[in-house]
Design a protein around this motif. Structure first.
Motif, PDB file in Angstrom:
ATOM      1  N   UNK A  55      85.323   9.022 -46.304  1.00  0.00           N
ATOM      2  CA  UNK A  55      85.904  10.355 -46.108  1.00  0.00           C
ATOM      3  C   UNK A  55      84.938  11.258 -45.351  1.00  0.00           C
ATOM      4  N   UNK A  56      83.659  11.226 -45.748  1.00  0.00           N
ATOM      5  CA  UNK A  56      82.660  12.025 -45.038  1.00  0.00           C
ATOM      6  C   UNK A  56      82.499  11.551 -43.590  1.00  0.00           C
ATOM      7  N   UNK A  57      82.532  10.236 -43.406  1.00  0.00           N
ATOM      8  CA  UNK A  57      82.394   9.700 -42.052  1.00  0.00           C
ATOM      9  C   UNK A  57      83.575  10.107 -41.180  1.00  0.00           C
ATOM     10  N   UNK A  58      84.761  10.136 -41.765  1.00  0.00           N
ATOM     11  CA  UNK A  58      85.955  10.559 -41.035  1.00  0.00           C
ATOM     12  C   UNK A  58      85.777  11.962 -40.479  1.00  0.00           C
ATOM     13  N   UNK A  59      85.253  12.877 -41.293  1.00  0.00           N
ATOM     14  CA  UNK A  59      85.038  14.239 -40.832  1.00  0.00           C
ATOM     15  C   UNK A  59      83.980  14.297 -39.726  1.00  0.00           C
ATOM     16  N   UNK A  60      82.956  13.450 -39.837  1.00  0.00           N
ATOM     17  CA  UNK A  60      81.916  13.412 -38.808  1.00  0.00           C
ATOM     18  C   UNK A  60      82.490  12.948 -37.477  1.00  0.00           C
ATOM     19  N   UNK A  61      83.308  11.895 -37.520  1.00  0.00           N
ATOM     20  CA  UNK A  61      83.898  11.371 -36.280  1.00  0.00           C
ATOM     21  C   UNK A  61      84.783  12.430 -35.629  1.00  0.00           C
ATOM     22  N   UNK A  62      85.537  13.158 -36.424  1.00  0.00           N
ATOM     23  CA  UNK A  62      86.380  14.224 -35.871  1.00  0.00           C
ATOM     24  C   UNK A  62      85.519  15.304 -35.203  1.00  0.00           C
ATOM     25  N   UNK A  63      84.412  15.667 -35.861  1.00  0.00           N
ATOM     26  CA  UNK A  63      83.513  16.675 -35.288  1.00  0.00           C
ATOM     27  C   UNK A  63      82.892  16.177 -33.983  1.00  0.00           C
TER      28      UNK A  63
ATOM     29  N   UNK B  13      83.178  17.880 -30.372  1.00  0.00           N
ATOM     30  CA  UNK B  13      81.967  18.266 -29.644  1.00  0.00           C
ATOM     31  C   UNK B  13      81.973  17.691 -28.231  1.00  0.00           C
ATOM     32  N   UNK B  14      82.429  16.449 -28.081  1.00  0.00           N
ATOM     33  CA  UNK B  14      82.493  15.854 -26.755  1.00  0.00           C
ATOM     34  C   UNK B  14      83.534  16.563 -25.880  1.00  0.00           C
ATOM     35  N   UNK B  15      84.651  16.971 -26.471  1.00  0.00           N
ATOM     36  CA  UNK B  15      85.655  17.713 -25.705  1.00  0.00           C
ATOM     37  C   UNK B  15      85.093  19.048 -25.229  1.00  0.00           C
TER      38      UNK B  15
ATOM     39  N   UNK C 153      92.027   6.092 -46.577  1.00  0.00           N
ATOM     40  CA  UNK C 153      90.886   6.750 -45.938  1.00  0.00           C
ATOM     41  C   UNK C 153      90.339   5.904 -44.808  1.00  0.00           C
ATOM     42  N   UNK C 154      90.235   4.614 -45.072  1.00  0.00           N
ATOM     43  CA  UNK C 154      89.678   3.700 -44.074  1.00  0.00           C
ATOM     44  C   UNK C 154      90.572   3.635 -42.835  1.00  0.00           C
ATOM     45  N   UNK C 155      91.892   3.562 -43.037  1.00  0.00           N
ATOM     46  CA  UNK C 155      92.819   3.523 -41.902  1.00  0.00           C
ATOM     47  C   UNK C 155      92.714   4.797 -41.070  1.00  0.00           C
ATOM     48  N   UNK C 156      92.543   5.939 -41.750  1.00  0.00           N
ATOM     49  CA  UNK C 156      92.393   7.202 -41.027  1.00  0.00           C
ATOM     50  C   UNK C 156      91.108   7.216 -40.215  1.00  0.00           C
ATOM     51  N   UNK C 157      90.047   6.627 -40.771  1.00  0.00           N
ATOM     52  CA  UNK C 157      88.778   6.545 -40.044  1.00  0.00           C
ATOM     53  C   UNK C 157      88.912   5.661 -38.809  1.00  0.00           C
TER      54      UNK C 157
END
Length: 619
Positions: free
Chosen positions: A427-435, A439-441, A510-514
């Motif tokens: 779950x924490x990793x999912x939020x990091x990937x979104x951030x 950031x890249x955008x 959670x994993x599928x969302x990641x």
């Protein structure tokens, strides 16, 4: 020398611990240790950046001894005058210039002519070259090997006209571009199609077109190869197939051998670059291909029914070379299944560099068996330095596979705790990937100031470090839960079964969302220019976080030695397998080079070396 890929890897006791979801494929390959087919004579290049001044630090970290061509697009005379160019030139680097037209080439080569003993490969669009302009360039700049770029794809008619209109040796070779994407999970067909292009082009095979190039004496070919797609493992396997296929064709007796190979490596993963690094190391030594059969009669080197005894390894592709008393292997599993390789030579203490499991050593006495994961590529070497390439933001850490652990009444509480913690980590990793995606955008917006861009790059790197720290934490808790598997197993109660199913379902969501978020992230990264991705990550304990320290401490105390699954992460610490989980697996027998292979043996687990088994999926 013989290779034998075997279908029976695990005995029943081991299956009770680790039940892999992948099948295990089988293949048989026999290689004569006395037969050598020839030395690879390939001009090897790698395109690292654009027309700006070459990145000295990045290139030196990749190739500390030089010895490879660094490709630049349309470099200006100012680039040739730069201190970085002079420094790299003094370190033994060669150069590959990719020009759009002869005017740009002439200006830059005039600057190159001022440098003593400089040799360059010069690539110019076929449409911009005439017989007169080519001969003029060659007369003015004899130190340049000039290639005519015929564009994308192998076009026999276009190649025929180039060799008809442009004289050899003024034209050192004809080069074409290939930008390939794996079509599906079973990419052996893609690998074979690439080899067919190289083999047919070099052998002047007419094919369906009926056109023969009729190469003049001294003709040569080149390939500028790149891969695309969101799955780095399949891209790497296809690159390994392409580069080893070019080497095999180079050695075979062909009418116009492939003598130039350029990897267009912008935005490539670190392992894709490492393939080129390692091959450059091979080419610098006395060596010869010993497998597969690199001869003009062999148009199917990895799946040949006629030369099956010496040229068949499907679904493995690649090559084996013999160096100064040792071997160099570059092999890729093009299948979504596991493949087991049996080698009747002792590869103990050889270095393995794996696209899925990082760097490791083959332990003493265990050098006769190698196990490949799905789409895993390996470089195995004894006398060629294999220095891992620093990972970059363009080659982010891989997501650990979703796993199950064997659960019974005795370890029920620990298993539930593992699933809860795993869900929190993902779950924490999912939020990091979104951030990171956001950031890249932001970074890609043209109106961003340089200060804001610097802040965004710093944020992206910190987020990547945080993500890797979480993956390492997952590795720690997974190793801990496996180290406490009970000897006696009591069935779960109905309530326990229900609770466990709920925890697994939550984790799967959670994993599928990641996975979905990571896919979006990779699509964003793939569209960005190379200079935005120029962020090298330091592979050190401090950067990776305290979880990395915990992993290393576990390795030192023996908790994580033996048959522990490894996270397929380029920064993950590579350790020996977790011991004490399977006592029988520690007695792996050594097969000496002189020992004959029993073609009908039913290989036990004691004969299998599986370097860094990946996370298994159990029930």
């Amino acid at each position: 020398m013989k290779f034998k890929c075997l279908s029976s890897l695990f005995v029943a006791h081991f299956i009770n611990l680790f039940i892999c979801c992948s099948l295990v494929q089988a293949a048989d390959v026999s290689i004569s240790s006395k037969k050598e087919y020839g030395k690879i004579n390939l001009a090897l290049g790698i395109e690292l950046d654009s027309s700006s001044a070459p990145d000295l630090n990045n290139a030196v970290s990749l190739f500390p001894n030089g010895g490879i061509s660094i490709a630049l697009r349309n470099p200006s005379p100012a680039v040739i005058r730069s201190s970085d160019f002079a420094s790299m030139n003094s370190k033994g680097f060669r150069w590959w210039f990719r020009f759009s037209d002869t005017a740009q080439a002439q200006a830059t080569l005039a600057e190159c002519a001022k440098i003593a003993n400089l040799q360059v490969i010069v690539e110019i669009s076929r449409d911009k070259l005439s017989r007169d302009s080519l001969q003029t360039l060659k007369q003015q700049f004899p130190f340049a090997s000039i290639l005519a770029n015929g564009g994308t794809g192998w076009d026999r008619n276009r190649a025929k006209n180039a060799f008809k209109d442009l004289p050899v040796p003024a034209m050192s070779g004809y080069i074409f571009n290939l930008n390939e994407a794996p079509e599906n999970g079973e990419i052996f067909g893609d690998a074979k199609a690439l080899f067919d292009i190289y083999f047919d082009a070099a052998g002047d095979i007419k094919g369906n077109s009926g056109i023969s190039v009729n190469y003049p004496s001294g003709s040569a070919l080149g390939v500028a190869f790149s891969t695309k797609g969101n799955d780095p493992k399949t891209r790497i396997a296809l690159l390994a197939a392409s580069i080893t296929g070019a080497c095999i064709v180079n050695v075979a007796n062909q009418k116009a051998p492939i003598k130039y190979f350029l990897h267009q490596a912008k935005s490539a993963t670190s392992f894709e670059k490492q393939l080129v690094v390692s091959l450059a190391g091979l080419l610098s030594q006395k060596h010869s291909i010993v497998w597969p059969m690199a001869i003009k009669q062999n148009g199917d080197p990895w799946d040949n029914t006629f030369f099956k005894s010496e040229s068949n390894a499907k679904p493995l592709v690649g090559l084996v070379a013999k160096t100064s008393g040792a071997y160099f292997l570059m092999l890729a599993n093009t299948s979504p299944d596991n493949v087991n390789l049996k080698i009747p030579v002792n590869l103990a203490n050889y270095t393995i560099l794996s696209s899925a499991r990082g760097t490791s050593k083959i332990p003493a006495g265990q050098g006769s068996r190698i196990s490949f994961l799905p789409h895993e590529t390996m470089i195995i070497s004894s006398d060629i330095p294999v220095t891992p390439v620093p990972p970059t933001i363009a080659s982010p850490s891989n997501i650990p596979p979703q796993v199950d652990v064997p659960v019974s009444g005795e370890n029920y509480a620990q298993a539930c705790d593992f699933y809860r913690k795993s869900n929190a980590i993902f779950s924490q990793t999912l939020e990091i990937v979104k951030k990171m995606s956001n950031a890249f955008l932001e970074l890609a917006k043209p109106e961003q100031s340089n200060q804001k861009k610097a802040e965004l790059k710093k944020l992206i790197m910190q987020l990547e470090y945080d993500k890797r720290k979480l993956y390492n934490e997952f590795k720690v808790i997974y190793a801990k839960v496996l180290s406490k598997l009970p000897e006696v197993k009591t069935p779960l109660t109905a309530a326990q079964t229900k609770e466990l199913a709920l925890l697994k379902s939550t984790l799967k969501q959670t994993y599928d969302a990641l996975i979905a978020a990571q896919k979006i992230f990779m699509e964003i990264v793939a569209k960005l220019p190379a200079h935005m991705l120029d962020m090298n990550l330091d592979d050190n304990v401090a950067a990776a976080g305290e979880a990395e320290k915990s992993v290393r401490n576990m390795e030192e105390t023996g908790i994580a030695s033996g048959n522990a699954p490894q996270m397929p992460d380029e920064l993950a610490t590579q350790s020996s397998e977790i011991s004490n989980l399977n006592e029988a697996h520690s007695n792996i027998s050594d097969v000496q080079e002189s020992e004959p292979i029993d073609e009908n043996d039913s290989t036990s687990q004691n004969e299998i070396f599986a370097p860094k088994a990946d996370f298994p999926t159990g029930n």
